[in-house]
Design a protein around this motif. Structure first.
Motif, PDB file in Angstrom:
ATOM      1  N   THR A 122      -6.779   3.191  -4.400  1.00 19.21           N
ATOM      2  CA  THR A 122      -4.719   2.414  -4.792  1.00 19.21           C
ATOM      3  C   THR A 122      -4.203   4.078  -5.106  1.00 19.21           C
ATOM      4  O   THR A 122      -4.568   4.464  -6.032  1.00 19.21           O
ATOM      5  N   GLN A 135       2.721  -5.366  -9.197  1.00 18.22           N
ATOM      6  CA  GLN A 135       2.927  -5.949  -8.078  1.00 18.22           C
ATOM      7  C   GLN A 135       3.931  -6.652  -6.897  1.00 18.22           C
ATOM      8  O   GLN A 135       3.487  -7.030  -6.247  1.00 18.22           O
ATOM      9  N   ARG A 140       2.647   0.907  -1.252  1.00 22.03           N
ATOM     10  CA  ARG A 140       2.715   0.361   0.545  1.00 22.03           C
ATOM     11  C   ARG A 140       1.626   1.527   0.218  1.00 22.03           C
ATOM     12  O   ARG A 140       1.255   1.395   1.851  1.00 22.03           O
ATOM     13  N   GLU A 162       1.899  -0.536   5.254  1.00 19.50           N
ATOM     14  CA  GLU A 162       1.803  -1.997   4.530  1.00 19.50           C
ATOM     15  C   GLU A 162       3.470  -1.993   5.036  1.00 19.50           C
ATOM     16  O   GLU A 162       4.186  -1.035   4.609  1.00 19.50           O
ATOM     17  N   ALA A 166       5.584  -6.149   1.659  1.00 20.62           N
ATOM     18  CA  ALA A 166       4.590  -6.398   0.851  1.00 20.62           C
ATOM     19  C   ALA A 166       5.541  -6.112  -0.729  1.00 20.62           C
ATOM     20  O   ALA A 166       5.598  -5.287  -0.531  1.00 20.62           O
ATOM     21  N   VAL A 169      -0.033  -3.019  -2.555  1.00 18.72           N
ATOM     22  CA  VAL A 169      -1.370  -2.022  -1.946  1.00 18.72           C
ATOM     23  C   VAL A 169      -2.810  -2.124  -2.449  1.00 18.72           C
ATOM     24  O   VAL A 169      -2.330  -1.208  -3.383  1.00 18.72           O
ATOM     25  N   TRP A 170      -3.848  -3.318  -2.628  1.00 21.16           N
ATOM     26  CA  TRP A 170      -4.880  -2.505  -3.759  1.00 21.16           C
ATOM     27  C   TRP A 170      -5.932  -2.842  -2.544  1.00 21.16           C
ATOM     28  O   TRP A 170      -6.060  -3.417  -2.087  1.00 21.16           O
ATOM     29  N   TRP A 187      -7.015  -4.454   2.696  1.00 16.62           N
ATOM     30  CA  TRP A 187      -6.554  -3.846   1.142  1.00 16.62           C
ATOM     31  C   TRP A 187      -5.414  -5.464   1.090  1.00 16.62           C
ATOM     32  O   TRP A 187      -6.480  -6.354   1.990  1.00 16.62           O
ATOM     33  N   SER A 189      -2.929  -7.526   0.091  1.00 20.33           N
ATOM     34  CA  SER A 189      -1.341  -7.243  -0.839  1.00 20.33           C
ATOM     35  C   SER A 189      -0.990  -8.773  -0.688  1.00 20.33           C
ATOM     36  O   SER A 189      -1.302  -9.861  -0.412  1.00 20.33           O
ATOM     37  N   ILE A 206      -1.789 -13.815  -2.408  1.00 19.41           N
ATOM     38  CA  ILE A 206      -2.761 -12.317  -1.758  1.00 19.41           C
ATOM     39  C   ILE A 206      -3.784 -12.057  -1.095  1.00 19.41           C
ATOM     40  O   ILE A 206      -4.761 -12.832  -1.218  1.00 19.41           O
TER      41      ILE A 206
END
Ligand SMILES: *[C@@H]1O[C@H](CO)[C@@H](O)[C@H](O)[C@H]1NC(C)=O
Ligand SMILES: *[C@@H]1O[C@H](CO)[C@@H](O)[C@H](O)[C@H]1NC(C)=O
Length: 365
Positions: A122, A135, A140, A162, A166, A169-170, A187, A189, A206
């Protein structure tokens, strides 16, 4: 802290070779039956696959320090790790936020199996932003590094995966999809309406999203992988139950319910895009108040799975284990006597003796 001497390693290799020969005569009855065979017969038919594994390499970030830290197991003990590189990061990102969380080591698949590894993570340095901004208008992209020996990590890149709708991107992870012949990258989003380009309003729940890649440079357009609307889902982690059998259709997937702050497991015996079931039902969980599940098969006991769970409000990763990993019940906390404290969301990779010695020689203390 114990160190494995070459002679000990040779003894291990010889011992496992003997087991391999014995096990070779026992025919596995295919992927679906493999797991049951183990439980029913108590025979380690996968010993021939795990036989030369000599240890584990862990990659984590630490609470206030969003960089990649390596930890090496003490021999083949899945619960005993020591910091490499004198506790200093092995990788510090230079792009994006200059912070990387949730580093995961992705073993190569297909023609890259045993020859190439990737670390992805991330793009987030929380010391330089807020959880709200991270967030709404977070990165992204995903960080990528690659290596041909698990020692020399090169080719840092930050690849946007992404859409502009979005918010972030986690916790990207990836798994080789044998059916597709590419890496499935996934991931978490959340999304804002196109009428809210600055992402100031209310987002969606999410979801887990995915794309395919062959090289971690170009990715297919993102699609939704898991959407348990209105529940928020993050931190997906797949575990192939027979990693050396490309025909196996048996997978586990661990994930975090970000609404209820729990981690649970789902099971598929029909491939990555097959039918997934949550053993014990929709409210069954492994543990509450945790995140970042990181699973790995035990090198010596192929029916045992280890699961690191990040107690994010406390001292980070604690190891759990089960010999019935396709269930949400029955997971027990492992012995933490030799497990370092304050490791955060990362991953653990089983490695053989050659790689173990090379890593120890390069980064060991
Ligand atoms: C250990 O793994 C490395 C990387 O896949 C491979 O090159 C090497 O041949 C393996 N060594 C043994 C003894 O299996
Ligand atoms: C590290 O990998 C890069 C890219 O493959 C290569 O150019 C370089 O020579 C390698 N360095 C070492 C010390 O192996």
């Amino acid at each position: 802290m114990t160190q494995v001497r070459p002679r000990t390693l040779l003894a291990f290799v010889a011992l496992f070779f003997t087991w391999s020969c014995l096990a070779a005569s026992i025919k596995s009855r295919g992927s679906a039956g493999l797991f049951l065979d183990l439980a029913d017969l108590g025979i380690d038919v996968t010993k021939r696959q795990t036989g030369n594994l000599a240890g584990y390499l862990g990659a984590f970030f630490l609470g206030a320090d969003p960089y990649v830290y390596f930890y090496l197991s003490n021999g083949n003990d899945a619960l005993s790790f020591r910091a490499l590189n004198k506790g200093q990061p092995v990788i510090r990102p230079t792009k994006g936020t200059t912070g990387v969380r949730d580093p995961t080591i992705v073993p190569g698949g297909g023609s890259e199996a045993g020859k190439k590894w990737y670390i992805i993570g991330t793009d987030l340095h929380i010391g330089r932003t807020t959880w709200d901004a991270a967030q709404r208008t977070g990165s992204r992209g995903i960080f990528v590094w690659e290596s041909t020996d698990l020692i020399n990590w090169t080719g840092e890149r930050l690849v946007t995966v992404e859409d502009a709708t979005a918010g972030m991107v986690w916790a990207p992870e990836a798994i080789w999809d044998p059916a597709k012949g590419q890496y499935l990258v996934h991931w978490a989003s959340k999304f804002y309406p196109t009428s809210d380009p600055h992402h100031t309003g209310n987002p969606s729940n999410i979801k887990m999203r995915y794309a395919y890649t062959s090289d971690f440079k170009t990715f297919s357009p993102p699609q939704t992988l898991i959407d348990k609307n209105p529940t928020n889902i993050i931190d997906l982690n797949y575990l192939p139950l027979a990693p050396n059998n490309p025909n196996s259709q048996s997978f586990l997937r661990f994930m975090k319910d970000e609404t209820r702050k729990t981690v649970f497991v789902e099971v598929s015996n029909s491939g990555l895009f097959g039918t997934w079931t949550r053993p014990g039902g929709d409210s069954a969980v492994i543990q509450s108040g945790v995140e970042g599940p990181a699973s790995y098969l035990d090198n010596l006991n192929p029916s045992k799975v280890h699961l690191l769970l990040d107690f994010y409000g406390s001292d980070g990763y604690r190891p759990f284990e089960s010999t019935n990993p396709g269930s949400n019940s029955g997971w027990v906390g492992s012995d933490r006597g030799n497990f370092p404290k304050n490791l955060r969301h990362g991953s653990v990779l089983p490695i053989n003796g050659t790689v173990y010695e090379a890593i120890r020689a390069r980064w060991g203390v």
